[in-house]
Motif scaffolding. Structure first.
Motif, short mmCIF file in Angstrom:
data_model
loop_
_atom_site.label_atom_id
_atom_site.label_comp_id
_atom_site.label_asym_id
_atom_site.label_seq_id
_atom_site.Cartn_x
_atom_site.Cartn_y
_atom_site.Cartn_z
N ILE A 110 0.82 -1.21 0.00
CA ILE A 110 0.00 0.00 0.00
C ILE A 110 0.86 1.27 0.00
O ILE A 110 0.59 2.20 -0.77
CB ILE A 110 -1.00 -0.02 1.18
CG1 ILE A 110 -2.04 -1.12 0.94
CG2 ILE A 110 -1.69 1.33 1.34
CD1 ILE A 110 -3.02 -1.33 2.07
N TYR B 121 1.97 1.82 -3.47
CA TYR B 121 0.90 2.38 -4.29
C TYR B 121 0.80 3.90 -4.08
O TYR B 121 0.63 4.66 -5.04
CB TYR B 121 -0.44 1.74 -3.92
CG TYR B 121 -0.65 0.35 -4.48
CD1 TYR B 121 -0.14 -0.03 -5.71
CD2 TYR B 121 -1.39 -0.60 -3.76
CE1 TYR B 121 -0.35 -1.30 -6.22
CE2 TYR B 121 -1.61 -1.87 -4.26
CZ TYR B 121 -1.07 -2.22 -5.49
OH TYR B 121 -1.29 -3.48 -5.98
N HIS B 122 0.90 4.33 -2.83
CA HIS B 122 0.85 5.77 -2.55
C HIS B 122 2.00 6.50 -3.25
O HIS B 122 1.81 7.57 -3.83
CB HIS B 122 0.92 6.02 -1.04
CG HIS B 122 -0.32 5.61 -0.29
ND1 HIS B 122 -1.58 5.75 -0.80
CD2 HIS B 122 -0.47 5.04 0.94
CE1 HIS B 122 -2.46 5.32 0.07
NE2 HIS B 122 -1.82 4.87 1.13
N LEU C 210 -8.32 -3.12 -2.93
CA LEU C 210 -8.46 -3.12 -1.48
C LEU C 210 -9.81 -3.68 -1.05
O LEU C 210 -9.90 -4.41 -0.04
CB LEU C 210 -8.29 -1.69 -0.94
CG LEU C 210 -6.89 -1.09 -1.05
CD1 LEU C 210 -6.89 0.35 -0.55
CD2 LEU C 210 -5.87 -1.91 -0.29
N VAL D 169 -6.46 0.76 -7.31
CA VAL D 169 -6.00 0.40 -5.96
C VAL D 169 -7.19 0.17 -5.03
O VAL D 169 -7.25 -0.83 -4.31
CB VAL D 169 -5.06 1.47 -5.39
CG1 VAL D 169 -4.78 1.22 -3.91
CG2 VAL D 169 -3.75 1.49 -6.17
N GLU E 131 -7.97 2.01 5.40
CA GLU E 131 -7.37 2.47 4.14
C GLU E 131 -8.46 2.76 3.10
O GLU E 131 -8.39 3.76 2.38
CB GLU E 131 -6.39 1.42 3.61
CG GLU E 131 -5.54 1.88 2.45
CD GLU E 131 -4.55 2.98 2.80
OE1 GLU E 131 -4.34 3.87 1.96
OE2 GLU E 131 -3.99 2.95 3.92
#
Length: 380
Positions: free
Chosen positions: A266, A269-270, A296, A292, A321
């Motif tokens: 994660i 991904y950010h 999730l 994304v 998230e």
């Protein structure tokens, strides 16, 4: 994007004056490594530097590397303390002398003409990067007779005796860097680029300022985005040349839900989303975030349905998230690839996760089976 009717010509040995460095990260792959190394040694393109990085393996991997070094003078072996694939690949990049660099995982293997095709495509299109399709082979598949029929390749296996018929004409696409980046972010099935470094051949200059983030898993998420944000042109070969072994016992990518999804995937991904914003591709940043959040939600459902209870500990952090989508619903779901049904699911989750859980159970347990039944999609 331009399609070329390309005929991959043999590159005569006397003209193979361009050195390609192949970096193989090896960790506890003694069962698969000989097949991997031999597939590289057998390449029709001969001017190779084969760099085997023994990443502190605890089995016989290191000895196998040393053995093959005695058989082929093109092989370089490095033994190091275990640091993960990112550290191993970065070490290989430092050592590489080639004008072009490729990566192979120690439990996979490649078609004998892979790098001949990859380099030929790059030289034809004047690209800095070439990408090919790949096979996904399970260990069970490898034990069974099977037939591949793909564009440009017929690969027939019969009872363990291999016979290859190679049609050298392949579909070659020439993409701009921006086009390739879009196909990558949107995870196109027509042009399969993906995060993996192993279905690609890189001009060495691309790696002068880009390296793999030092983390145990998901190191290729940001790496591939950085590379694709730099390239001017990409050659895409619509033929599978790489054999990726899936569901390998003990393999890192077959482990399912685990803490590294929260600590490494994660955050990666950010970082990739931030990169897309920085290079002025806000459109792709929105598409990326949509993909994304979609993943999730699937991971959350997987954790909730886990019968063993091992994965349920991931539900709460995944839910937190997912809830960050609330402040960017319009941006994320106004992207070109957004599915209205996916938006409805997200709105349901944000309103109340229990409503979302009930909807998913009803949809997958009752609605979809009935739809398949009455549409004639069921099999007798």
């Amino acid at each position: 994007m331009e399609e070329k009717n390309h005929y991959m010509e043999d590159i005569p040995i006397i003209k193979q004056n361009t050195l390609i460095s192949i970096i193989v990260a090896c960790y506890n792959v003694e069962q698969f490594l000989p097949r991997c190394i031999e597939s590289i040694m057998a390449q029709t393109y001969k001017n190779l530097e084969i760099i085997l990085i023994d990443d502190g393996a605890r089995d016989n991997t290191g000895n196998i590397c040393d053995h093959y070094k005695t058989l082929d003078e093109r092989i370089v072996v490095v033994h190091q303390t275990n640091g993960g694939a990112a550290v191993a690949r970065n070490e290989g990049i430092k050592l590489a002398r080639g004008q072009y660099i490729g990566f192979v995982d120690g439990d996979d293997y490649i078609e004998p003409y892979m790098y001949e095709y990859m380099l030929s495509a790059m030289l034809t299109t004047d690209a800095e990067l070439s990408v090919c399709r790949y096979f996904e082979d399970s260990q069970e598949d490898l034990k069974k007779a099977r037939t591949y029929r793909k564009k440009g390749l017929v690969h027939i296996k019969d009872d363990g005796k291999a016979k290859e018929i190679v049609e050298r004409g392949v579909r070659l696409l020439e993409l701009t860097g921006g086009e390739a980046l879009k196909e990558y972010v949107e995870e196109s099935d027509k042009i399969v680029i993906r995060n993996a470094p192993w279905n690609k051949l890189y001009k060495a200059e691309l790696l002068d300022e880009v390296s793999f983030p030092v983390q145990r898993y998901y190191e290729d998420i940001l790496f591939s985005a950085q590379i694709l944000s730099k390239v001017r042109k990409v050659a895409y070969i619509d033929t599978p040349l790489y054999h990726y072994i899936i569901n390998r016992k003990g393999g890192a990518m077959g482990a399912g839900l685990r803490k590294e999804i929260l600590t490494e995937q994660i955050p990666s991904y950010h970082a990739r989303s931030e990169l897309l914003e920085e290079i002025g591709r806000r459109d792709l940043a929105a598409s990326h975030d949509y993909m994304v959040y979609k993943k999730l939600l699937l991971l959350y459902t997987e954790a909730r349905r886990d019968k063993t209870g091992e994965k349920k500990k991931f539900m709460e952090p995944l839910a937190e998230e997912i809830k960050t989508c609330a402040n960017q619903m319009y941006r994320v779901f106004s992207c070109d690839i957004a599915d209205p049904h996916q938006k409805m699911r997200m709105e349901l989750f944000l309103k109340n996760p229990k409503f979302y859980d009930l909807f998913m159970d009803l949809n997958e347990g009752i609605v979809l089976p009935l739809r398949q039944k009455f549409s004639g999609g069921h099999k007798k």
